[in-house]
Every structure is written in C-alpha cells, then in structure tokens.
Design a protein around this motif. Structure first.
Motif, PDB file in Angstrom:
ATOM      1  N   GLN A   1      -1.097 -40.186 -21.917  1.00  0.00           N
ATOM      2  CA  GLN A   1      -1.774 -41.308 -21.247  1.00  0.00           C
ATOM      3  C   GLN A   1      -3.167 -41.526 -21.814  1.00  0.00           C
ATOM      4  OE1 GLN A   1      -1.916 -41.135 -17.022  1.00  0.00           O
ATOM      5  NE2 GLN A   1       0.254 -40.612 -16.891  1.00  0.00           N
ATOM      6  N   THR A   2      -3.853 -40.405 -22.061  1.00  0.00           N
ATOM      7  CA  THR A   2      -5.225 -40.522 -22.567  1.00  0.00           C
ATOM      8  C   THR A   2      -5.243 -41.178 -23.941  1.00  0.00           C
ATOM      9  OG1 THR A   2      -5.768 -38.523 -21.387  1.00  0.00           O
ATOM     10  CG2 THR A   2      -7.337 -39.221 -23.065  1.00  0.00           C
ATOM     11  N   ILE A   3      -4.382 -40.717 -24.847  1.00  0.00           N
ATOM     12  CA  ILE A   3      -4.459 -41.302 -26.189  1.00  0.00           C
ATOM     13  C   ILE A   3      -3.871 -42.719 -26.203  1.00  0.00           C
ATOM     14  CG2 ILE A   3      -4.662 -39.141 -27.475  1.00  0.00           C
ATOM     15  CD1 ILE A   3      -1.757 -39.352 -28.210  1.00  0.00           C
ATOM     16  N   PHE A   4      -3.033 -43.018 -25.196  1.00  0.00           N
ATOM     17  CA  PHE A   4      -2.547 -44.394 -25.064  1.00  0.00           C
ATOM     18  C   PHE A   4      -3.717 -45.303 -24.674  1.00  0.00           C
ATOM     19  CE2 PHE A   4      -0.779 -47.636 -22.083  1.00  0.00           C
ATOM     20  CZ  PHE A   4      -0.116 -48.401 -23.033  1.00  0.00           C
ATOM     21  N   LYS A   5      -4.519 -44.825 -23.721  1.00  0.00           N
ATOM     22  CA  LYS A   5      -5.692 -45.617 -23.299  1.00  0.00           C
ATOM     23  C   LYS A   5      -6.679 -45.794 -24.446  1.00  0.00           C
ATOM     24  CE  LYS A   5      -5.588 -44.409 -18.460  1.00  0.00           C
ATOM     25  NZ  LYS A   5      -6.036 -43.264 -17.693  1.00  0.00           N
ATOM     26  N   LEU A   6      -6.718 -44.814 -25.318  1.00  0.00           N
ATOM     27  CA  LEU A   6      -7.621 -44.916 -26.480  1.00  0.00           C
ATOM     28  C   LEU A   6      -7.014 -45.773 -27.591  1.00  0.00           C
ATOM     29  CD1 LEU A   6      -8.720 -41.169 -26.719  1.00  0.00           C
ATOM     30  CD2 LEU A   6     -10.142 -43.088 -26.043  1.00  0.00           C
ATOM     31  N   ARG A   7      -5.822 -46.312 -27.323  1.00  0.00           N
ATOM     32  CA  ARG A   7      -5.086 -47.160 -28.270  1.00  0.00           C
ATOM     33  C   ARG A   7      -4.732 -46.444 -29.569  1.00  0.00           C
ATOM     34  NH1 ARG A   7      -5.485 -52.563 -26.466  1.00  0.00           N
ATOM     35  NH2 ARG A   7      -7.042 -52.709 -24.818  1.00  0.00           N
ATOM     36  N   LEU A   8      -4.580 -45.134 -29.489  1.00  0.00           N
ATOM     37  CA  LEU A   8      -4.158 -44.408 -30.692  1.00  0.00           C
ATOM     38  C   LEU A   8      -2.644 -44.374 -30.809  1.00  0.00           C
ATOM     39  CD1 LEU A   8      -6.780 -41.584 -30.488  1.00  0.00           C
ATOM     40  CD2 LEU A   8      -6.473 -43.122 -32.403  1.00  0.00           C
ATOM     41  N   ILE A   9      -1.982 -44.588 -29.672  1.00  0.00           N
ATOM     42  CA  ILE A   9      -0.511 -44.704 -29.715  1.00  0.00           C
ATOM     43  C   ILE A   9      -0.081 -45.888 -28.846  1.00  0.00           C
ATOM     44  CG2 ILE A   9      -0.059 -42.236 -30.059  1.00  0.00           C
ATOM     45  CD1 ILE A   9       0.701 -42.069 -27.080  1.00  0.00           C
ATOM     46  N   ASP A  10       1.128 -46.383 -29.115  1.00  0.00           N
ATOM     47  CA  ASP A  10       1.755 -47.368 -28.215  1.00  0.00           C
ATOM     48  C   ASP A  10       2.865 -46.644 -27.486  1.00  0.00           C
ATOM     49  OD1 ASP A  10       0.309 -49.483 -29.039  1.00  0.00           O
ATOM     50  OD2 ASP A  10       1.725 -50.017 -30.654  1.00  0.00           O
ATOM     51  N   ILE A  11       3.106 -47.040 -26.244  1.00  0.00           N
ATOM     52  CA  ILE A  11       4.263 -46.463 -25.545  1.00  0.00           C
ATOM     53  C   ILE A  11       5.155 -47.608 -25.089  1.00  0.00           C
ATOM     54  CG2 ILE A  11       5.041 -45.118 -23.551  1.00  0.00           C
ATOM     55  CD1 ILE A  11       2.723 -43.310 -23.870  1.00  0.00           C
ATOM     56  N   LYS A  12       6.411 -47.573 -25.554  1.00  0.00           N
ATOM     57  CA  LYS A  12       7.374 -48.596 -25.118  1.00  0.00           C
ATOM     58  C   LYS A  12       8.305 -47.957 -24.097  1.00  0.00           C
ATOM     59  CE  LYS A  12       7.880 -50.863 -29.574  1.00  0.00           C
ATOM     60  NZ  LYS A  12       8.815 -50.983 -30.669  1.00  0.00           N
ATOM     61  N   SER A  13       8.787 -48.791 -23.171  1.00  0.00           N
ATOM     62  CA  SER A  13       9.713 -48.260 -22.165  1.00  0.00           C
ATOM     63  C   SER A  13      11.051 -48.958 -22.264  1.00  0.00           C
ATOM     64  CB  SER A  13       9.174 -48.489 -20.761  1.00  0.00           C
ATOM     65  OG  SER A  13       7.916 -47.906 -20.666  1.00  0.00           O
ATOM     66  N   LYS A  14      12.080 -48.222 -21.849  1.00  0.00           N
ATOM     67  CA  LYS A  14      13.408 -48.834 -21.819  1.00  0.00           C
ATOM     68  C   LYS A  14      14.143 -48.266 -20.612  1.00  0.00           C
ATOM     69  CE  LYS A  14      17.524 -49.218 -24.673  1.00  0.00           C
ATOM     70  NZ  LYS A  14      17.687 -50.397 -25.491  1.00  0.00           N
ATOM     71  N   SER A  15      14.651 -49.180 -19.773  1.00  0.00           N
ATOM     72  CA  SER A  15      15.418 -48.711 -18.608  1.00  0.00           C
ATOM     73  C   SER A  15      16.743 -48.171 -19.085  1.00  0.00           C
ATOM     74  CB  SER A  15      15.666 -49.846 -17.638  1.00  0.00           C
ATOM     75  OG  SER A  15      14.553 -49.953 -16.829  1.00  0.00           O
ATOM     76  N   LYS A  16      17.042 -46.937 -18.692  1.00  0.00           N
ATOM     77  CA  LYS A  16      18.277 -46.327 -19.188  1.00  0.00           C
ATOM     78  C   LYS A  16      19.469 -46.756 -18.339  1.00  0.00           C
ATOM     79  CE  LYS A  16      19.899 -42.327 -21.409  1.00  0.00           C
ATOM     80  NZ  LYS A  16      20.047 -40.936 -21.410  1.00  0.00           N
ATOM     81  N   CYS A  17      19.217 -46.854 -17.064  1.00  0.00           N
ATOM     82  CA  CYS A  17      20.319 -47.196 -16.174  1.00  0.00           C
ATOM     83  C   CYS A  17      19.758 -48.118 -15.110  1.00  0.00           C
ATOM     84  CB  CYS A  17      20.873 -45.912 -15.573  1.00  0.00           C
ATOM     85  SG  CYS A  17      22.013 -46.214 -14.254  1.00  0.00           S
ATOM     86  N   HIS A  18      20.421 -49.279 -14.903  1.00  0.00           N
ATOM     87  CA  HIS A  18      19.861 -50.262 -13.980  1.00  0.00           C
ATOM     88  C   HIS A  18      19.869 -49.801 -12.531  1.00  0.00           C
ATOM     89  CE1 HIS A  18      19.442 -52.872 -17.279  1.00  0.00           C
ATOM     90  NE2 HIS A  18      20.730 -52.812 -17.558  1.00  0.00           N
ATOM     91  N   LYS A  19      20.894 -48.988 -12.208  1.00  0.00           N
ATOM     92  CA  LYS A  19      21.017 -48.593 -10.800  1.00  0.00           C
ATOM     93  C   LYS A  19      19.909 -47.618 -10.420  1.00  0.00           C
ATOM     94  CE  LYS A  19      25.857 -49.373 -10.059  1.00  0.00           C
ATOM     95  NZ  LYS A  19      27.117 -48.741 -10.329  1.00  0.00           N
ATOM     96  N   ILE A  20      19.672 -46.637 -11.323  1.00  0.00           N
ATOM     97  CA  ILE A  20      18.635 -45.661 -11.015  1.00  0.00           C
ATOM     98  C   ILE A  20      17.383 -46.104 -11.763  1.00  0.00           C
ATOM     99  CG2 ILE A  20      18.063 -43.191 -11.081  1.00  0.00           C
ATOM    100  CD1 ILE A  20      21.076 -42.808 -11.890  1.00  0.00           C
ATOM    101  N   ALA A  21      16.261 -46.073 -11.066  1.00  0.00           N
ATOM    102  CA  ALA A  21      15.027 -46.493 -11.734  1.00  0.00           C
ATOM    103  C   ALA A  21      14.561 -45.372 -12.662  1.00  0.00           C
ATOM    104  CB  ALA A  21      13.955 -46.808 -10.702  1.00  0.00           C
ATOM    105  N   PHE A  22      15.209 -45.267 -13.809  1.00  0.00           N
ATOM    106  CA  PHE A  22      14.897 -44.174 -14.716  1.00  0.00           C
ATOM    107  C   PHE A  22      14.550 -44.774 -16.068  1.00  0.00           C
ATOM    108  CE2 PHE A  22      16.462 -40.891 -17.732  1.00  0.00           C
ATOM    109  CZ  PHE A  22      15.480 -39.965 -17.430  1.00  0.00           C
ATOM    110  N   THR A  23      13.334 -44.502 -16.499  1.00  0.00           N
ATOM    111  CA  THR A  23      12.892 -45.165 -17.721  1.00  0.00           C
ATOM    112  C   THR A  23      12.650 -44.160 -18.826  1.00  0.00           C
ATOM    113  OG1 THR A  23      11.685 -46.502 -16.182  1.00  0.00           O
ATOM    114  CG2 THR A  23      11.305 -46.964 -18.470  1.00  0.00           C
ATOM    115  N   GLU A  24      13.219 -44.457 -19.979  1.00  0.00           N
ATOM    116  CA  GLU A  24      12.942 -43.642 -21.162  1.00  0.00           C
ATOM    117  C   GLU A  24      11.713 -44.230 -21.837  1.00  0.00           C
ATOM    118  OE1 GLU A  24      14.262 -41.042 -22.538  1.00  0.00           O
ATOM    119  OE2 GLU A  24      16.391 -40.917 -22.045  1.00  0.00           O
TER     120      GLU A  24
END
Ligand code: CMP
Length: 398
Positions: A192-215
């Motif tokens: 989270q810290t290095i994401f806020k520093l814009r050193l990395i990007d984090i993309k999300s993808k929902s793995k399963c629509h029924k369960i709110a579980f994000t990769e």
C-alpha cells in the motif's frame, strides 16, 4: 536450495565423485573456477573470512548445489567451501551445467531461485548495515520477484493465470513468506505504501462474482528505476521510512514465543482459544509486549487443550484426540517418509503420540535423526494429516 531432480542426470554423465574429509577445503574465496558441485552425501560449509574471523554463510546438505555462482557469472569464487562432515561431491562442469539448464526448465527455475535467495541474503545483509530494515528487504524481494515475472519465457506465460494483469499479489506474498519472516499484513502495508508513492500500480480482478473475492496484481512501470528510486526516497524522506517501519512493527508467533519464554505452538493455541485479545491478533510489538508483561509467568508455559470429539479433529496437532489403537491402525498404512512429515509438523505432545503409535524401529530412527521442522500449513503435512484423520474416522464409522 536446488535439490535432487538433478541426481539421476548427473550421476549418469558426471566425472568421478570427489571425497572430502571433515575440515578439508574444497575451494578458496577468490580462486578461479571451472566447476560447481552437487552434494551426494555429507554436508558443506560455505564461509567467508570477515575481519579475520571465519563466518559461515550457510551449511549445505545432500542434494544442494554450490559453486555455481562463479561459473554462471564468469567470476572468481565468491566464498570458500569446506567439508562440514565427510562428504561426496558430484562435480558439475560448465558443460554439464549447460546441458542440465537446457534439458530441464525445473532445474533452471531451481537455480534461479537459489541464486535469488543468495543474492537476497547478501543484499539483505548489506541493507541491514545501512539501516534499510524490513522496508528495503521487502523492496528487494519484490524487485527480484517482479523481474522473475517480467522475464518469464513466452511459452510459460500462457501457463500463468492472468499473466497479463501483472505479478499476482498472492504469489508475491507466498514468495516473501518462503524467504523471510514477514506477515501478510506487513506485506500488505508495504504494498500500500509503495502504491501511494506511485512506485507500483495495483490492478484488481474479481475472481468470482458471487463471493466478493478480488485478486490483485502488481505492475512496476519503471523496473530499472524501482530500487534506485526506493533507496533515494528511503534515505531522503526519513518520515516515509519512519512511518513504514512503524507500521511494520509486528511480531510473529516465534518472536513473541521467544520474548515470553514460550513456544510458538503454545502461542498459536492460545490465539486459537481466544486467550489473546482480538486487537493483538497481529501482535503489534509494543502492545503485545505490554500485555504479556501483566501475565502470570505460567500463562506462556502451558496450554490446556479443550478435548475434541473425533468428528471435530482437523489437523496434525489434533492427533492427540484419536485413541491409540485407532491411530496405530491408521499409521500402519503410512510409510516412513510420510510419518516423518507428520512428526516434523507436530507439537511435543503429538510427537510423543506419534512415536507411541508407530513401530519401534521407525520411532527410534525418528528420535535419533529428527526430520527438519515443517510449517504446519505445508501442503504435504495437510495431505498426510487429512489422510490419517480420514482413516481414523472411517475406522470409527464416521
Ligand atoms: N550468501 C551465500 N549463501 C549461501 N551460499 C553462498 C552464498 N554466497 C555464496 N554462496 C555459495 O558459495 C559458493 C562460492 O563459490 P561460487 O561463487 O562459485 O558459488 C558460491 C555459492 O554456491
């Protein structure tokens, strides 16, 4: 450490095996090299002379490879090696190494992992000296893991789920845990810290629509500049470092066990039994130590297990609740290897229970040559304990 998939190939193609008696030098730091070794039997110390003091970097055992760094990097020996016990070594010439690398992607991976681990150790040590601490250690691991991801050969990319999304946070977390003692929450806080520093990007993808579980997936926009930028930021903006270190001030089970004179499994059991307040769950260092100081000394010495019914038992440290004749019968179908897996992950009480319920010969080998301690989450342990529990339940008609 690279292990035995090489054994069959090397014994077929290698020159004669070399023997060294305990204490004999295999090679010296700084020497030219033209051969690496795989340990056929015995053990080897890799060491350096630091300030005129011999410092052992690592003791290697059967199946481990050493002496590969200079060969692969065309450099001189980076450390010395001596026989820690009588040992037999299979010389791996450059030609054999090349043949192995070409023939076996698994071997390539193992050797890359081994190199990464060694470089990481050296890097981490260097980092400790300039007080980079856990923040820069994690950054180094991410840097290595991301390069490993980014340079995946084209045909292998297809085998990695959602490769195009980036380096999976889950796989990164697993890598870190296999290298070092960071908890999932520390890793998350770091990302989270290095994401806020814009050193990395984090993309999300929902793995399963029924369960709110994000990769989640990591992308480093400028791979080359990642470590230099981090180091610059870390030293220039001290507050960032301070905040990160503060947030990383968590303890592991083992840490807390050492500080309280207890054992990790006792701490673990206490957490499971909710003897620990929930807000200490990840053992914020300061809070956990303050809380532990108020406890009776005995609190950390023992744990009384609530008795479980056979239908409730679920892991290797529940074997204690299976009656002896049933466990004995169930373990009869286990070979020595699988018994040693269970034994290595069991706590003291369960170790004694296993010893009591296997044959005398197996028990005496286990006691005289204890297998290395395994992580209770280890898949092999889970598989073996599930099997023995299932067998016991079946025998009892459950
Ligand atoms: N930090 C380390 N930890 C473990 N093994 C190491 C480390 N540094 C070097 N080695 C091993 O020691 C060997 C010394 O010779 P090489 O440089 O050929 O290859 C090296 C590695 O196999």
């Amino acid at each position: 450490m690279a292990r035995s998939p090489l054994t069959s190939m090397t014994t077929k193609t290698s020159p004669t095996i070399k023997n060294y008696h305990k204490g004999k030098i295999i090679f010296h730091e700084g020497q030219e090299s033209n051969v690496a070794y795989m340990i056929k039997s015995g053990s080897v110390n890799v060491f350096k002379n630091i300030d005129n003091k011999k410092t052992v970097l690592m003791t290697l055992n059967r199946g481990d490879i050493f002496g590969e760094m200079s060969l692969l990097a065309h450099e001189k020996r980076s450390a010395s090696a001596e026989a820690a016990s009588y040992c037999e070594l299979v010389p791996l010439t450059k030609e054999i190494m090349n043949r192995l690398l070409e023939a076996s992607p698994v071997t390539v991976r193992k050797i890359v992992e081994l190199l990464a681990a060694r470089v990481l150790r050296v890097d981490t040590e260097a980092v400790t000296v300039d007080e980079g601490g856990p923040f820069l250690s994690l950054a180094t691991i991410l840097d290595l893991a991301y390069k490993d991801y980014a340079y995946t050969p084209r045909d292998k990319k297809r085998e990695i789920e959602n490769y195009d999304m980036g380096l999976s946070v889950k796989s990164f977390t697993e890598t870190v845990k296999s290298f070092a003692v960071f908890s999932a929450i520390e890793i998350d806080s770091f990302l989270q810290t290095i994401f806020k520093l814009r050193l990395i990007d984090i993309k999300s993808k929902s793995k399963c629509h029924k369960i709110a579980f994000t990769e989640k997936y990591i992308n480093i926009p400028d791979c080359k500049e990642f470590m230099p930028s981090l180091r610059r930021l870390y030293s220039e903006v001290k507050e960032i470092g301070a905040e990160v270190e503060y947030r990383m001030n968590f303890m592991t089970f083992s840490d807390l066990a050492v500080r309280t004179g207890s054992r990790p499994e006792v701490i673990y059991n206490k957490v499971m039994k909710e003897d620990f307040p929930e807000n200490l769950f990840f053992f914020n260092r300061a809070k956990a130590l303050k809380w532990s100081q108020d406890k009776e000394p005995d609190f950390f010495k023992k744990f009384k297990r609530p008795k479980k019914a056979l239908s409730e038992i679920e892991n290797v440290n529940d074997l204690i609740f299976i009656d002896n004749p049933t466990l004995q019968q169930a373990l009869k179908s286990f070979d020595y290897h699988r018994i040693s897996i269970l034994y290595s992950a069991a706590d003291e009480q369960n170790k004694a229970k296993i010893l009591y319920n296997i044959n005398k010969k197996q028990a005496s080998v286990l006691q005289s040559e204890p297998p290395p301690v395994r992580n209770v989450n280890d898949l092999d342990v889970l598989e073996c304990s599930d099997e023995v529990i299932d067998l016991s339940k079946k025998m009892k008609g459950l």
